[in-house]
Scaffold this active site. Structure first.
Site, PDB file in Angstrom:
ATOM      1  N   ASN A   1      14.088   4.011   5.023  1.00 32.00           N
ATOM      2  CA  ASN A   1      13.169   2.943   5.436  1.00 32.00           C
ATOM      3  C   ASN A   1      11.983   3.540   6.181  1.00 32.00           C
ATOM      4  O   ASN A   1      12.130   4.484   6.953  1.00 32.00           O
ATOM      5  CB  ASN A   1      13.917   1.970   6.362  1.00 32.00           C
TER       6      ASN A   1
ATOM      7  N   MET B   1      10.969  -6.620   4.262  1.00 30.32           N
ATOM      8  CA  MET B   1      11.153  -7.298   5.543  1.00 30.32           C
ATOM      9  C   MET B   1      12.497  -8.016   5.668  1.00 30.32           C
ATOM     10  O   MET B   1      12.573  -9.097   6.243  1.00 30.32           O
ATOM     11  CB  MET B   1       9.990  -8.276   5.767  1.00 30.32           C
TER      12      MET B   1
ATOM     13  N   HIS C   1       9.109   2.824   8.965  1.00 33.03           N
ATOM     14  CA  HIS C   1       8.901   1.904  10.081  1.00 33.03           C
ATOM     15  C   HIS C   1       7.674   2.330  10.888  1.00 33.03           C
ATOM     16  O   HIS C   1       7.537   3.514  11.229  1.00 33.03           O
ATOM     17  CB  HIS C   1      10.144   1.876  10.981  1.00 33.03           C
TER      18      HIS C   1
ATOM     19  N   SER D   1       0.842  -1.207   0.000  1.00 31.64           N
ATOM     20  CA  SER D   1       0.000   0.000   0.000  1.00 31.64           C
ATOM     21  C   SER D   1       0.880   1.261   0.000  1.00 31.64           C
ATOM     22  O   SER D   1       0.489   2.292  -0.558  1.00 31.64           O
ATOM     23  CB  SER D   1      -0.970   0.011   1.193  1.00 31.64           C
TER      24      SER D   1
HETATM   25  C1  GAR Z   1       4.233  -0.850   6.762  1.00 34.03           C
HETATM   26  O1  GAR Z   1       3.450  -0.655   7.907  1.00 34.03           O
HETATM   27  C2  GAR Z   1       5.694  -0.591   7.062  1.00 34.03           C
HETATM   28  O2  GAR Z   1       5.890   0.449   7.978  1.00 34.03           O
HETATM   29  C3  GAR Z   1       6.107  -1.910   7.654  1.00 34.03           C
HETATM   30  O3  GAR Z   1       5.474  -2.858   6.821  1.00 34.03           O
HETATM   31  C4  GAR Z   1       4.231  -2.331   6.372  1.00 34.03           C
HETATM   32  C5  GAR Z   1       4.094  -2.520   4.881  1.00 34.03           C
HETATM   33  O4  GAR Z   1       2.812  -2.172   4.437  1.00 34.03           O
HETATM   34  N1  GAR Z   1       7.519  -2.070   7.671  1.00 34.03           N
HETATM   35  C6  GAR Z   1       8.180  -2.668   8.649  1.00 34.03           C
HETATM   36  O5  GAR Z   1       7.633  -3.179   9.599  1.00 34.03           O
HETATM   37  C7  GAR Z   1       9.687  -2.688   8.489  1.00 34.03           C
HETATM   38  N2  GAR Z   1      10.330  -3.079   9.707  1.00 34.03           N
HETATM   39  P1  GAR Z   1       2.479  -2.106   2.890  1.00 34.03           P
HETATM   40  O6  GAR Z   1       3.040  -3.401   2.274  1.00 34.03           O
HETATM   41  O7  GAR Z   1       1.006  -2.037   2.791  1.00 34.03           O
HETATM   42  O8  GAR Z   1       3.172  -0.899   2.323  1.00 34.03           O
END
Ligand code: GAR
EC number: 2.1.2.2
Length: 197
Positions: free
Chosen positions: A107, A90, A109, A13
């Site tokens: 990044n 990830m 977070h 997203s």
């Molecule tokens: C997001 O909330 C991002 O902050 C997190 O993964 C999600 C991805 O959402 N990232 C982490 O946790 C990194 N340590 P998305 O695939 O809908 O963009």
């Protein structure tokens, strides 16, 4: 024009929010490539729908991180990528990629770092019982979510929140903040101030 690659592993997203901002003329960069370690993830579908080239790899098919990062770097060079945005990627970035893109990887977070680094940060904050959490965009260094902070925004955890409602509000904030962060790093008048540790 600033050419970026977005790295993502799941829903995408935030990748979508960058693409949508670019289409509205509100992103000071062009999204040129999606890199993913999960060839079957929904973000790949999004990229294909938007006509963005995808480089998908399976880490298990390589001997180690250095091997697959070398292949990623080749792809990035092929697409003349100047800057990398990790949006739900990830994996920990290794030495090869860090050296190829020094201070040119950010990044996203889903917590107010340095609180709740690592995986499941939204759930970690919710279960800990903090009243305020948020979103951070930071430069990537060799640690886990430890690099210099670029932008943060606070999100309140309300008494009536479930993990799902909190997650939804965090995502809404992320979608704005990531676009803002990309525009900031490409703003010629912007000066990054890092405090001494
Ligand atoms: C997001 O909330 C991002 O902050 C997190 O993964 C999600 C991805 O959402 N990232 C982490 O946790 C990194 N340590 P998305 O695939 O809908 O963009």
């Amino acid at each position: 024009m600033n050419q970026i690659a977005v790295f993502a592993s799941g829903n995408g997203s935030n990748f979508q929010s960058l693409i949508d901002a670019e289409k509205r003329g509100e992103l000071q960069a062009q999204v040129k490539l999606l890199v993913t370690d999960r060839p079957d993830s929904y973000v790949v579908f999004r990229a294909k729908r938007e006509g963005i080239p995808v480089f998908a790899f399976r880490p298990k098919e390589f001997e180690n991180k250095s091997q697959y990062e070398k292949v990623i770097i080749q792809k990035l060079q092929e697409f003349q990528i100047d800057f990398i945005v990790l949006a739900g990627y990830m994996r920990i970035v290794g030495k090869d990629l860090l050296e190829a893109y020094p201070n040119r990887i950010i990044n996203l977070h889903p917590s107010l770092l340095p609180a709740f680094p690592g995986k499941n940060a939204i759930e970690q904050a919710y279960l800990y019982g903090v009243k305020w959490t948020g979103v951070t965009v930071h430069f990537v260094d060799a640690g886990i979510d430890t690099g210099p902070i670029l932008l943060q925004e606070v999100v309140e955890i309300r008494d009536e929140d479930t993990i799902e409602t909190l997650e939804e509000r965090i995502h809404q904030v992320e979608h704005q903040l990531l676009v803002k962060a990309v525009n900031l790093v490409f703003d010629p008048s912007y000066q990054f101030i890092e405090r001494a540790k």
